[in-house]
Enzyme design. Structure first.
Site, PDB file in Angstrom:
ATOM      1  N   VAL A  65       3.476 -40.801  28.921  1.00 16.20           N
ATOM      2  CA  VAL A  65       2.687 -39.731  29.523  1.00 16.20           C
ATOM      3  C   VAL A  65       3.585 -38.541  29.830  1.00 16.20           C
ATOM      4  CG1 VAL A  65       1.232 -39.093  31.496  1.00 16.20           C
ATOM      5  CG2 VAL A  65       1.086 -41.408  30.559  1.00 16.20           C
ATOM      6  N   ALA A 110       7.774 -36.946  32.940  1.00 21.77           N
ATOM      7  CA  ALA A 110       7.153 -37.886  32.000  1.00 21.77           C
ATOM      8  C   ALA A 110       7.423 -39.304  32.490  1.00 21.77           C
ATOM      9  CB  ALA A 110       7.749 -37.706  30.610  1.00 21.77           C
ATOM     10  N   LYS A 111       6.745 -40.273  31.934  1.00 21.95           N
ATOM     11  CA  LYS A 111       7.058 -41.675  32.181  1.00 21.95           C
ATOM     12  C   LYS A 111       6.500 -42.489  31.043  1.00 21.95           C
ATOM     13  CE  LYS A 111       9.017 -43.965  35.599  1.00 21.95           C
ATOM     14  NZ  LYS A 111      10.018 -43.377  36.499  1.00 21.95           N
ATOM     15  N   GLY A 112       7.135 -43.621  30.781  1.00 19.24           N
ATOM     16  CA  GLY A 112       6.626 -44.551  29.781  1.00 19.24           C
ATOM     17  C   GLY A 112       6.589 -45.942  30.353  1.00 19.24           C
TER      18      GLY A 112
END
Ligand code: GLU
Length: 421
Positions: A65, A110-112
């Site tokens: 994201v 962001a992050k995953g």
């Protein structure tokens, strides 16, 4: 305001939105900018088939994201955890936007994540999972687009596999696509210790403002992973008394303090903290309520809640984890006068040294560890003191002040760039 969205099912996303809404009202944020910040710029959901060691194929869910791209390429970790969801990853991406902006880094958030318990996979299975996940999100990542890093359940090895997978598609080595890599392939000295070290610098400043000394302070650390173990070791070396620590399997306690060096040797042999001689066993939840001066929740989210915050004895809480305190827990701590150093400030050391790693990589020029450590200390100390001063001026707690600074910078970015087309 936006209608209900896919993300709303996650408690962590609802918390992140509630924080944003509260601070937006305090900042008198324009409705259009506020509205824009409530949803991520883009979110990708992927399925990741992995041939397991037993020959069967298992399919995992993965996410990446990008919350906001207004201040630069996006930056944020990748977590492997059994509870990962789209909403959680989106909330964490939003927190990364505020964290990077607060620290003055030229990044959006962001992050995953992959929904998996990494402890149940072999090394071969983890490698295949990581490479296939990277291939699935490859359009979203790149050194000037989005740069992943380690988070819960991932480490240097994960980053090396990601970098290699990305590099293979480019026909050349692209070290700048991830940070938190092994030093031999372009990682930075001091990155592994950076989050734990940043916690120590933030705590120093908090204690200084409160007129307290670190020496002799009783400290409890929940989570003895990359963040908690480094913070515990550094604080112990500076004379703090580490009375309790824990890992996923449970905690240990000794009112007179633990010898952290011996504990690390014990963990290297036994694989965990449990059973360390001279300690009594305590659960992860009970550990939070043990008498101490400083509590460092450095494990997972949602640990200090409305139903246990009353029993937290610490006078200072340093959030090593992302989102360890729920809004209900936070308001109990606030009413009781507990000083909470919020996640986006306390654990920012990781992304600060990620930024140093990225800059060093872009310049092909690497700095000594002492240089990295002193620059990290400078960035953390200045950020802490700005947040403290803003809190005093506005009469707010540190979380509100930190969010005010982070959110208003991102909002200013939207204001000057305007709306396309
Ligand atoms: N995962 C860390 C965080 O939550 C580090 C992110 C990064 O270095 O990009 O801040």
């Amino acid at each position: 305001m936006t209608e209900k969205s896919e993300f709303d099912d996650s408690p962590m996303f609802r918390t992140a939105l509630a924080q944003l809404d509260r601070v937006a009202a305090k900042l008198n944020l324009e409705a259009d900018v506020h509205e824009r910040l409530r949803l991520p710029r883009r979110a990708l959901v992927v399925s990741i088939p992995v041939r397991m060691d037993d020959g069967n194929t298992q399919v995992f869910l993965g996410y990446r994201v990008h919350h906001s791209t207004v201040l630069g390429p996006t930056k944020g970790g990748l977590r492997y955890d059994k509870d990962v969801s789209l909403g959680e990853v989106t909330a964490l991406a939003m927190l990364m936007s505020w964290k990077c902006a607060l620290m003055g880094l030229p990044y959006g958030g962001a992050k995953g994540g992959v929904r998996v318990n990494p402890r149940q996979l072999s090394k071969r299975e983890l490698e295949h999972l990581t490479r296939r996940y990277t291939a699935e999100i490859i359009l979203l990542i790149g050194p000037d687009l989005d740069i992943p890093a380690p988070d819960l359940g991932t480490d240097e090895q994960t980053m090396a596999w990601m970098m290699d997978t990305y590099s293979m598609t480019q026909g050349k080595s692209v070290p700048g696509v991830v940070t938190g890599k092994p030093i031999i392939v372009g990682g930075s000295a001091g990155r592994r210790e950076a989050t734990g070290r940043g916690i120590v610098y933030a705590l120093y400043q908090a204690l200084r403002h409160l007129g307290l000394e670190l020496k002799g302070r009783k400290v409890v650390v929940q989570g003895f992973g990359n963040v908690g173990s480094v913070a515990a070791r550094l604080l112990w070396r500076e004379g703090a008394v580490i009375t309790g620590v824990s890992d996923v399997k449970g905690g240990i306690w000794n009112a007179n303090g633990l010898d952290v060096r011996q504990l690390e040797a014990y963990i290297a042999e036994s694989g965990g903290v449990s059973g360390f001689p001279g300690t009594v066993a305590v659960s992860n939840t009970d550990l939070l309520e043990q008498p101490c001066d400083v509590l460092i929740p450095a494990a997972v989210g949602g640990q200090i809640r409305g139903d246990n915050a009353e029993r937290v004895k610490a006078t200072v809480v340093v959030e090593g984890a992302n989102g360890p305190t729920t809004p209900e827990g936070d308001s109990v701590l606030r009413d009781r006068g507990v000083t909470v150093i919020p996640d986006i400030l306390a654990n920012a050391g990781g992304v600060i040294v990620s930024y140093f790693e990225w800059v060093q990589g872009l310049q092909y020029y690497f700095w000594r560890e002492s240089e990295i450590t002193s620059r990290l200390q400078e960035v953390m100390t200045r950020a802490f003191n700005r947040v403290w001063a803003l809190g005093q001026k506005e009469g707010t707690d540190l979380r509100t002040a930190a969010l005010m600074e982070g959110i208003s910078r991102v909002a200013e970015g939207y204001r000057v760039r305007g709306l396309y087309p």
